[in-house]
Design a protein around this motif. Sequence first.
Motif, short mmCIF file in Angstrom:
data_model
loop_
_atom_site.label_atom_id
_atom_site.label_comp_id
_atom_site.label_asym_id
_atom_site.label_seq_id
_atom_site.Cartn_x
_atom_site.Cartn_y
_atom_site.Cartn_z
N MET A 167 3.86 5.39 -10.67
CA MET A 167 3.60 3.96 -10.78
C MET A 167 3.50 3.31 -9.41
N ASN A 168 4.37 3.74 -8.48
CA ASN A 168 4.28 3.25 -7.10
C ASN A 168 2.91 3.58 -6.52
N ALA A 169 2.45 4.79 -6.78
CA ALA A 169 1.17 5.22 -6.23
C ALA A 169 0.01 4.42 -6.80
N VAL A 170 0.07 4.13 -8.10
CA VAL A 170 -1.00 3.34 -8.73
C VAL A 170 -1.07 1.96 -8.10
N LEU A 171 0.07 1.31 -7.94
CA LEU A 171 0.09 0.00 -7.30
C LEU A 171 -0.36 0.10 -5.85
N GLY A 172 0.04 1.18 -5.18
CA GLY A 172 -0.30 1.37 -3.77
C GLY A 172 -1.78 1.56 -3.51
N GLU A 173 -2.55 1.89 -4.56
CA GLU A 173 -4.00 2.02 -4.38
C GLU A 173 -4.67 0.69 -4.07
N VAL A 174 -4.08 -0.42 -4.55
CA VAL A 174 -4.73 -1.72 -4.38
C VAL A 174 -3.82 -2.78 -3.76
N PHE A 175 -2.60 -2.39 -3.38
CA PHE A 175 -1.70 -3.30 -2.67
C PHE A 175 -1.19 -2.62 -1.40
N LYS A 186 20.36 0.15 -15.19
CA LYS A 186 19.33 1.14 -15.53
C LYS A 186 17.93 0.54 -15.55
N ALA A 187 17.73 -0.53 -14.77
CA ALA A 187 16.40 -1.14 -14.63
C ALA A 187 16.05 -1.21 -13.15
N ARG A 188 14.76 -1.28 -12.85
CA ARG A 188 14.30 -1.39 -11.47
C ARG A 188 13.00 -2.19 -11.46
N VAL A 189 12.71 -2.82 -10.31
CA VAL A 189 11.50 -3.61 -10.14
C VAL A 189 10.74 -3.12 -8.91
N LEU A 190 9.43 -2.96 -9.05
CA LEU A 190 8.55 -2.69 -7.93
C LEU A 190 7.92 -4.01 -7.51
N VAL A 191 8.02 -4.35 -6.23
CA VAL A 191 7.48 -5.61 -5.72
C VAL A 191 6.25 -5.29 -4.89
N ALA A 192 5.09 -5.78 -5.34
CA ALA A 192 3.81 -5.46 -4.69
C ALA A 192 3.24 -6.71 -4.01
N ARG A 193 2.76 -6.53 -2.77
CA ARG A 193 2.16 -7.61 -1.99
C ARG A 193 0.90 -7.09 -1.29
N GLU A 194 0.16 -7.98 -0.67
CA GLU A 194 -1.01 -7.66 0.16
C GLU A 194 -2.11 -6.97 -0.66
N PRO A 195 -2.71 -7.69 -1.59
CA PRO A 195 -3.77 -7.08 -2.42
C PRO A 195 -5.00 -6.74 -1.59
N HIS A 196 -5.68 -5.66 -1.99
CA HIS A 196 -6.92 -5.23 -1.34
C HIS A 196 -8.06 -5.37 -2.35
N PRO A 197 -8.70 -6.53 -2.45
CA PRO A 197 -9.73 -6.74 -3.48
C PRO A 197 -10.92 -5.82 -3.35
N ALA A 198 -11.30 -5.43 -2.14
CA ALA A 198 -12.46 -4.55 -1.98
C ALA A 198 -12.18 -3.18 -2.60
N ALA A 199 -10.98 -2.66 -2.36
CA ALA A 199 -10.60 -1.38 -2.95
C ALA A 199 -10.53 -1.48 -4.46
N ALA A 200 -10.04 -2.63 -4.97
CA ALA A 200 -9.93 -2.82 -6.40
C ALA A 200 -11.30 -2.82 -7.07
N THR A 201 -12.26 -3.46 -6.45
CA THR A 201 -13.61 -3.51 -7.01
C THR A 201 -14.21 -2.12 -7.15
N VAL A 202 -13.98 -1.27 -6.17
CA VAL A 202 -14.49 0.11 -6.21
C VAL A 202 -13.84 0.90 -7.35
N LEU A 203 -12.54 0.65 -7.58
CA LEU A 203 -11.79 1.43 -8.56
C LEU A 203 -11.94 0.92 -9.99
N ASP A 204 -12.47 -0.28 -10.17
CA ASP A 204 -12.58 -0.88 -11.50
C ASP A 204 -13.55 -0.07 -12.37
N ARG A 205 -13.06 0.44 -13.50
CA ARG A 205 -13.89 1.35 -14.30
C ARG A 205 -13.77 1.11 -15.82
#
Length: 394
Positions: A167-175, A186-205
């Motif tokens: 899950m970290n890796a999936v978020l890391g592809e576009v953040f 027994k819970a944890r949160v991943l905090v994602a910042r700095e979105p990369h819209p250009a990379a996201a557009t390429v990966l959108d499928r």
Amino acid sequence: MSSAAPGFPYERLRRWPDVEAPNLFASDAADRLIADLAGDAVRTPGLVVIGDAYGALTLAAADRGARGIRVHQDPLTAERALDANAAALAAPDQTIPDQAAADQTTPRTFTHHPLDDSLVRNAHTVLLRLPRSLDALAEIAILIAEHARPDVVVYAGGMLKHMTTAMNAVLGEVFGSVEASLARQKARVLVAREPHPAAATVLDRWPERAQDAETGLWVCAHGAAFAGTSIDIGTRFLLSVLGEAVPDARTAVDLGCGTGVLASALAVARRNLRVTATDQSAAAVASAAATASANGVVDRVTVVRDDGLASQPDASAELIVLNPPFHIGSAVHTGIAHRLFADAGRVLAPGGELWTVWNSHLGYRAALERAVGPTRQIARNPKFTVTASRKRSA
């Protein structure tokens, strides 16, 4: 971190109209941890909530002062539970007997949205319950990265037993930044910042599309759709005998349609048949509509987002096909299946048949006899049983 929504009555939230049972809960430690970490950021305009099971994230944020909250929940029952819980909290001495009452009393602090750019455009803060499917997470992450503000912060949480480092890796592809919180209860949160819209557009499928070699059917799927573009083994077993199912039927229903494989298979094979495909999942109905289009049967397959068959009239279908779920979240629970059997019994015309594939160890035959009528075995293999249940004549 600041304490989120001190005193918010999580314990008062209900799952209704979803299945309720002593081992099924309307909120958990992940909801509380996400709320605590987000803190007062939820008050800033541009709050989005995704995957809120029964309203804990949305209503705790509203309790803190958030307004204009945009919410996406894949199951229709989750939307209705949020509305009902909001109404119940607004009128604590009243019960909410039905959806109409919930609609009339729900405060206008949030709005429901599909999973598209209208949900996340210019979002400042996103509260996300992590889906189990990595494809579902990727579709959400890409959408946020493409359309949210450059300074958006995503608080994506779940219970540790359902989280993986993938899950970290999936978020890391576009953040550009993905940090994990300390675990709590027994819970944890991943905090994602700095979105990369250009990379996201390429990966959108989405929706993805693939042709099944055995059946020749095209299968289309959004990220959250069960089984993706493959055909699960239970559905494939039912497909192997589907030609025998009420061959002269003119109306059929694919109940809990998922990606719409059964609906499209029926429409492709029977040109005089009109099929209604229903599912409560927004991802499923979008996928089923795309599957029908890809197979050239969109004119004879009507796709409806529905809680079971709630919107279908009595005695209106000659054939219903069903591959019922036997999990509710992570819990093995047959409550949904029994509700679907009852719906089928109501919607079938006298003499019509429900064709069901089910895990043999669940022993559904007696329940099918009670809900629909006389039930016969059509096929069985080491894992699954296919039965046909005939609606009793009036």
